[in-house]
Structure formats: C-alpha cells, structure tokens
Design a protein around this motif. Structure first.
Motif, PDB file in Angstrom:
ATOM      1  N   LEU A 212       0.954  -1.152   0.045  1.00 21.74           N
ATOM      2  CA  LEU A 212      -0.024   0.062  -0.100  1.00 21.74           C
ATOM      3  C   LEU A 212       0.797   1.177   0.074  1.00 21.74           C
ATOM      4  O   LEU A 212       1.847   1.333   0.773  1.00 21.74           O
TER       5      LEU A 212
ATOM      6  N   LEU B 109     -14.139 -11.571  -5.916  1.00 16.65           N
ATOM      7  CA  LEU B 109     -13.093 -11.402  -7.390  1.00 16.65           C
ATOM      8  C   LEU B 109     -11.749 -11.889  -6.767  1.00 16.65           C
ATOM      9  O   LEU B 109     -11.285 -11.726  -5.527  1.00 16.65           O
TER      10      LEU B 109
ATOM     11  N   GLY C 218      -8.498 -10.782  -1.420  1.00 14.74           N
ATOM     12  CA  GLY C 218      -7.839 -10.846  -0.202  1.00 14.74           C
ATOM     13  C   GLY C 218      -8.412 -12.167   0.543  1.00 14.74           C
ATOM     14  O   GLY C 218      -8.439 -12.451   1.841  1.00 14.74           O
TER      15      GLY C 218
ATOM     16  N   ARG D  37      -5.197 -21.044  -9.331  1.00  9.93           N
ATOM     17  CA  ARG D  37      -4.235 -19.860  -9.249  1.00  9.93           C
ATOM     18  C   ARG D  37      -2.820 -20.616  -9.002  1.00  9.93           C
ATOM     19  O   ARG D  37      -2.689 -21.430  -8.161  1.00  9.93           O
TER      20      ARG D  37
HETATM   21  N1  GTP Z   1      -2.444  -4.360   3.137  1.00 10.49           N
HETATM   22  C1  GTP Z   1      -3.350  -5.401   2.930  1.00 10.49           C
HETATM   23  N2  GTP Z   1      -2.951  -6.237   2.255  1.00 10.49           N
HETATM   24  C2  GTP Z   1      -4.014  -7.195   2.221  1.00 10.49           C
HETATM   25  C3  GTP Z   1      -5.095  -7.361   3.022  1.00 10.49           C
HETATM   26  N3  GTP Z   1      -5.463  -8.379   2.751  1.00 10.49           N
HETATM   27  C4  GTP Z   1      -4.902  -9.191   1.754  1.00 10.49           C
HETATM   28  N4  GTP Z   1      -3.810  -8.271   1.730  1.00 10.49           N
HETATM   29  C5  GTP Z   1      -3.072  -8.816   0.609  1.00 10.49           C
HETATM   30  O1  GTP Z   1      -3.423  -8.781  -0.776  1.00 10.49           O
HETATM   31  C6  GTP Z   1      -2.860  -9.292  -1.461  1.00 10.49           C
HETATM   32  C7  GTP Z   1      -4.102 -10.637  -2.032  1.00 10.49           C
HETATM   33  O2  GTP Z   1      -4.450 -11.236  -1.197  1.00 10.49           O
HETATM   34  P1  GTP Z   1      -4.912 -12.743  -1.285  1.00 10.49           P
HETATM   35  O3  GTP Z   1      -5.193 -13.288   0.045  1.00 10.49           O
HETATM   36  O4  GTP Z   1      -3.925 -13.784  -2.012  1.00 10.49           O
HETATM   37  O5  GTP Z   1      -6.273 -12.516  -2.284  1.00 10.49           O
HETATM   38  P2  GTP Z   1      -7.173 -13.690  -2.917  1.00 10.49           P
HETATM   39  O6  GTP Z   1      -8.583 -13.046  -2.739  1.00 10.49           O
HETATM   40  O7  GTP Z   1      -7.010 -14.868  -2.103  1.00 10.49           O
HETATM   41  O8  GTP Z   1      -6.627 -13.773  -4.250  1.00 10.49           O
HETATM   42  P3  GTP Z   1      -7.080 -14.666  -5.352  1.00 10.49           P
HETATM   43  O9  GTP Z   1      -7.114 -16.101  -4.881  1.00 10.49           O
HETATM   44  O10 GTP Z   1      -6.130 -14.684  -6.544  1.00 10.49           O
HETATM   45  O11 GTP Z   1      -8.426 -14.473  -5.854  1.00 10.49           O
HETATM   46  C8  GTP Z   1      -1.656 -10.161  -0.712  1.00 10.49           C
HETATM   47  O12 GTP Z   1      -0.807  -9.580  -1.220  1.00 10.49           O
HETATM   48  C9  GTP Z   1      -2.221 -10.036   0.571  1.00 10.49           C
HETATM   49  O13 GTP Z   1      -1.295 -10.041   1.428  1.00 10.49           O
HETATM   50  C10 GTP Z   1      -5.237  -6.409   4.210  1.00 10.49           C
HETATM   51  O14 GTP Z   1      -6.395  -6.256   4.952  1.00 10.49           O
HETATM   52  N5  GTP Z   1      -4.437  -5.264   3.952  1.00 10.49           N
END
Ligand code: GTP
Ligand code: GTP
Ligand code: MG
Ligand code: MG
Lengths: 278, 292
Positions: free
Chosen positions: A171, B105, B109, B137
């Motif tokens: 971020l 989506l 996260g 993925r």
């Molecule tokens: N700063 C911050 N980063 C977050 C937060 N939640 C998740 N992330 C980050 O966002 C990115 C995506 O998180 P994932 O948990 O892989 O997201 P996902 O929804 O599972 O992604 P897909 O499985 O590809 O759909 C990673 O780099 C996480 O570390 C949050 O609350 N704050």
C-alpha cells in the motif's frame, strides 16, 4: 435568436452518470462535460451521438493517441519493474509480459523480488515455466534489492534481453515499504545504466478513486513510465486511468483481460474510449 | 473536507436570513460530491442524498444557527444507521462443524482473510481448520498451507487436480472425524460474470451447505462494487461481507454500496497483511472514513 445552441441538460446528466459509473471520477467527468458544453455553446446543436463521439475524442486526447513503445536499454538487459498495491495482478502480468517477449524470440529473466508473501516465489516460478523465462530467486525474507541485483547480473552475464522484476504488493501509505521499493530501484540503477528502463504501475480495473493516490505516491517514489490495467475482462470499466493519464502523464501500456498466459493486450486508446462511453 | 465545504456553502447563504429548500440543495450537492469521491456507487449516492434531503428539510436545519453541522450530523447518522444495525457475528451451526465459505473477485484478499479468520476464531475458543479449494491460481494451495503452518492450523487439500466441491466435502468429513468445529473454505477468485465459475460456487454450496458465505471485497473497489455484490448475492446468497485493505487510504465507499444493494452486514474489516489484522466492523468509524 442568439445563435446559442440548446444544451440538452438531461442528456448531459445521463452522460455524467455514464462517466462516473465508469470510475472516471467526478473531477475528470465534470471537466469532460464542461468541454462538451463549451463545444455545444459555440453554435452547433449537439445530439447524443455527437456528444458521445466528442467525449470519446476528449478521452483519447487525454490518454494519448498512441502509447509510446517500451524503452530499451542501450546495452545489456532492458529492465522492467512491476509495482503496485496488493492483489492487482503484478505477478500474473509479469508472467504474461514474459510470455509475450519469449514468444517473439527474446530471452527473459524474472526476478522473484517478492520475498515476503506466502508462496509468492512459487507462484512466479509457475509463470516462469509457462512463459519460458528463467526465474532468479533467493530465500524467503531476503532483501528484494539483492534479488533484483542478482537477476540483473545473471541477465547481463548471459546476454539476456529482458529482466522483469516482480515486486511485492504494497500500500502506498506504508512509507517503509515505499522506501524498500526505492532501494530496489536504486540498486538496479547502479547495476545497469538507466535501469529500470520501464517502471509499470499495475492497476486493478475495479479500483475507484484511490488509484489516483496510488499513482501519485508510486510516481513520486520511483517514477512511473506506464500503467498495466488488469481485470478488464470483468464489468469494471477502468475509467480511473483517464484521471491518471491526465494528472501524471503516465500512459497505459497493456491491459489484462483474463488469468491465462495469453490474456494481455497492448492498450488501444480508441477501443478503450469506446468501451467507456458508447 | 466536507465539513469545511458545507461551512462555506452556508456562510455565503447566511446573509439572506432564513434558509430555503434551494439552499439545502446546494449543501446536498457537496454531500453528493463527497460520496462520489469516496467511491460510493452513483445510484446508491442518489438514493442516499434523497433520504438525507428528506430529513434535512423536515428538521431543524432550516432554523439552525449551525446548519453545516446539522447537515453533517444527519449525513453521519444516516450513513451509520444504514451500515450498522445488524448482527455482525458469524452464525455458528447448532451441530458442528460450522462451514464458512469465502468468495469474491480475484485478488480481494480471500486467502489471507481465511487464515486471519481461522486465527481469530481459535482465539475465541473454536477449533478451526482450513480447506484449500482454489485449484486454479498458481501456488494457491501452497499459499494457504504456508499460512496454516505459520498459525499451526490444519489445511485440508486434495491437490490442484481435484474438484473444489470434493475438497469442500472432504474437509467437512475431516472436521467431523477429527473434532474441528469450524471449517474455513478458501475458494478461487472469480468474476461474477464468469458463468462456469459461478456455477462451480453453486455446486459447492449444494454439496456442503455452508452456514456462512462471506463476500470478500477490497476497500478500494469503485463503482463496480454494486455489480459484484448484487450478482454474488443473487447467485450464492451471501451472509456477510469482509472489507479488506482498510490499512490504506481508500475512503471505502464500496462499503455503503455493498450494504445498500444486498442488505447484508459487513462483518469484519481487514487492516493489514499480518495474520492478526482482522477486526469487527464499526459502522460509525466507516462513516467518518467515507465522509473524509
Ligand atoms: N495491506 C493489506 N494487504 C492485504 C490485506 N488483505 C490481503 N492483503 C494482501 O492482498 C494480496 C492478495 O491477497 P490474497 O489473500 O492472495 O487474495 P485472494 O482474494 O485470495 O486472491 P485470489 O485467490 O487470487 O483471488 C496479498 O498481497 C495479501 O497480502 C489487508 O487487509 N491489507
Ligand atoms: N480476471 C482476471 N484476473 C486477473 C487478471 N490479472 C490478474 N488476475 C488475477 O488476480 C489475482 C491476483 O493476481 P496476482 O498476480 O497474484 O497479483 P499481485 O499484484 O502479484 O498480488 P500481490 O503480489 O499479492 O500484491 C490472481 O487470481 C490472478 O489470476 C486479469 O487481467 N483478469
Ligand atoms: Mg505478486
Ligand atoms: Mg486466494
């Protein structure tokens, strides 16, 4: 009769709604509507199809008719650094760009510079296999700048055409992480003249106005040469790139249209403008 | 900020004596701008401003010596009332295990939230396990396994060649035989318009009947939030929302949009990448954040 054309306020309101819902943001929208109102007040009556093509013209003007071609190093590998906030598609886009370059006969090294997130390195390694690129990695929690440096050196030694550095999502509000990114850039600059030759901000098309803050901070920190707009295969229009181009002059290079290795297209401003308002 | 802008609006109108409906409209224009800048959906903003106007006209705003403050107060109260009011806790099953399914989506996260939620529930005295149902993925299963090992929480998987519905069913079976009372099911990110992938979610739901379906939404989502939330709710029936990446500076208007179109509560907010960064949702804090 004053010769002033009728400005159809209902039509302008409808167009304003279309642009805002495409995530252009209220500022960019109001300036485009103002330009439209100006044009119609100069005498020619503006019907909706004229208004739409005027808006598209204005958007194309802001985005730049033809995005500039990617920079190339004078000698040694050309370095592309992928940056952006968490989850936007940096790693996936790295794999797609690598695949595109390898398919056109170029040699590519990928730097696994996300040394923090769970299974980030493994994820990039899969993309390495899919694209034909070599992946340079260190231990987890190692210094990202060291990985980037090693990848560049390996690239230079082997006469590799491109080194793509995949960085961890961060971020823009986290100053320590932005400092880490600046260090990666500095180290690359010392390793190779002009490196990184391209620094691409990866932006998720579903992002709203926060993308402007992201672009501002990343641009100030490491200087952006382009944007990769991902997930345009969804229903989000990605209108925030209009504000990004308008405020920072950073062109969109590629768009991501899916999760597969071939789901990357070069950015077409006219096609994009037509998708925002038609 | 909005408060300052409203002060300006009313300062210029002050000299004309008592305020009129037209004066309130000027103030509401500023409210509308603030909400759109905060990424609240266009149509949701329209409806919201209309409800604020109804209260503002009928109330003490026109008579008030501090109309700007009155308007802010009404806006803040309306926002907080809209986003709050419902139980923001996970509804546990009478007969364990409780199955919590995370959907949303790509990149929102989910995987990280899955681990955080497991960790939180364990702190609350539950015996959670996780299930890795993202077979698409690259290294997704590995990602959840790494998080599981960091937390010392079991991750159930059948590998990436298995059917996600089989993985979900296998996880529930595992929970029953090993005495886990909660299963957190991580699913692959998907577009709400990807028919095949939405059907997959429906198949998983039909197979294991999750007690709680949580839609994971990125706080920086713009106007598209309503399309995503509406579709996931219509197809899956969501029970709540987790808003992620609130440690950034996105105003988070998507929170209002999602709540307005689905009527479902935001149950948790994620505020960082570390596994302890998950908190209950506070509607009043979200309201001030949206208003900027
Ligand atoms: N700063 C911050 N980063 C977050 C937060 N939640 C998740 N992330 C980050 O966002 C990115 C995506 O998180 P994932 O948990 O892989 O997201 P996902 O929804 O599972 O992604 P897909 O499985 O590809 O759909 C990673 O780099 C996480 O570390 C949050 O609350 N704050
Ligand atoms: N539909 C769609 N999904 C995409 C696109 N680009 C990336 N994704 C998906 O978005 C999710 C996140 O992609 P990543 O490449 O892991 O994103 P990232 O920016 O590297 O994430 P972090 O390193 O955790 O910050 C994955 O599920 C990808 O498959 C795209 O153009 N369209
Ligand atoms: Mg990545
Ligand atoms: Mg995931």
């Amino acid at each position: 009769f004053t010769g002033k054309a009728q400005v159809d306020e209902d039509m302008l309101e409808e167009l304003e709604a279309v642009l805002i819902q495409a995530d252009l943001g209220i500022k960019a929208t109001q300036s485009i509507i103002a330009t439209l109102r100006e044009q119609s007040e100069r005498g020619k009556p503006v019907d909706s199809s004229t208004a739409i093509s005027l808006i598209q013209e204005e958007i194309v003007r802001i985005l730049g008719e033809k995005p500039p071609t990617m920079a190339r190093a004078e000698s040694g590998p050309t370095v592309i650094m992928m940056v952006g906030v968490n989850g936007t598609g940096k790693t996936t886009s790295t794999g797609k760009i690598a695949s595109m370059l390898c398919a056109s006969g170029k040699s590519v090294v990928l730097a696994a510079a996300d040394t923090f997130r769970a299974a980030a390195i493994e994820q990039l390694e899969v993309w390495g296999r899919r694209s034909g690129a070599t992946v340079i990695k260190h231990q987890e929690s190692s210094d990202p700048a060291a990985v980037a440096f090693d990848a560049f050196e390996a690239g230079r030694a082997r006469g590799i055409d491109y080194v793509i550095v995949d960085t961890a999502g961060r971020l823009h509000t986290k100053s320590n992480l932005m400092e880490e990114l600046k260090k990666v850039k500095r180290v690359l600059g010392r390793a190779g003249t002009g490196a990184p030759h391209e620094t691409l901000l990866v932006v998720d098309a579903t992002t709203g106005q926060n993308a402007i803050a992201q672009a501002r901070v990343f641009n100030e920190a490491v200087g952006l040469t382009g944007v990769v707009l991902t997930k345009l295969d969804g229903t989000a229009r990605g209108g925030i790139v209009v504000a990004i181009c308008s405020e920072f002059g950073v062109p969109v290079r590629y768009v991501g249209v899916g999760e597969g290795v071939d789901d990357l297209r070069p950015f077409d401003p006219r096609e994009f403008a037509a998708s925002l308002v038609s | 900020n909005l408060s300052a802008k409203l002060q300006d609006v009313f300062k210029n109108l002050r000299n004309r004596g008592r305020l009129t409906e037209k004066d309130v409209d000027l103030a509401l224009k500023e409210v509308r701008m603030a909400l759109l800048e905060a990424d609240v959906n266009f149509k949701v903003t329209k409806d919201f401003v209309a409800s604020v106007k109804a209260r503002a006209i009928g109330s003490a705003v026109l008579e008030s010596l501090t109309p700007a403050q009155q308007v802010i107060k009404i806006v803040f109260e309306e926002l907080t009332a809209l986003m709050g009011g419902q139980s923001a806790k996970i509804a546990f099953a009478n007969k364990p295990p409780t199955l919590v399914m995370l959907v949303g989506l790509q990149g929102s996260g989910k995987t990280t939230t899955c681990a955080k939620l497991a960790s939180l529930l364990r702190k609350q005295g539950k015996r959670p396990m996780m299930a890795a149902a993202d077979v698409y993925r690259p290294a997704a299963i590995k990602q959840l396994q790494v998080l599981g090992s960091q937390l010392n929480i079991e991750v159930f998987t059948l590998g990436d060649k298995a059917d996600p519905a089989d993985i979900a069913a296998g996880a529930v079976e595992r929970a029953r035989s090993f005495g886990y009372d909660t299963v957190l099911l991580d699913t692959a990110g998907r577009l709400h318009i990807d028919e095949e992938m939405m059907v997959e979610l429906e198949r998983i739901r039909a197979r294991v009947s999750p007690h709680e379906v949580l839609l994971v939404v990125d706080a920086m989502t713009g106007q598209d939030a309503v399309n995503v939330a509406t579709t996931f709710n219509e197809r899956m029936g969501i029970d709540g929302v987790v808003l992620t990446k609130l440690d950034g500076d996105a105003r988070g208007g998507a929170a209002l949009s999602v709540r307005a179109v689905t009527g479902k509560p935001i149950k948790f907010v994620a505020t960082g990448e570390k596994l302890d960064a998950l908190e209950p949702f506070h509607p009043d804090r979200m309201s001030s954040r949206i208003l900027g």
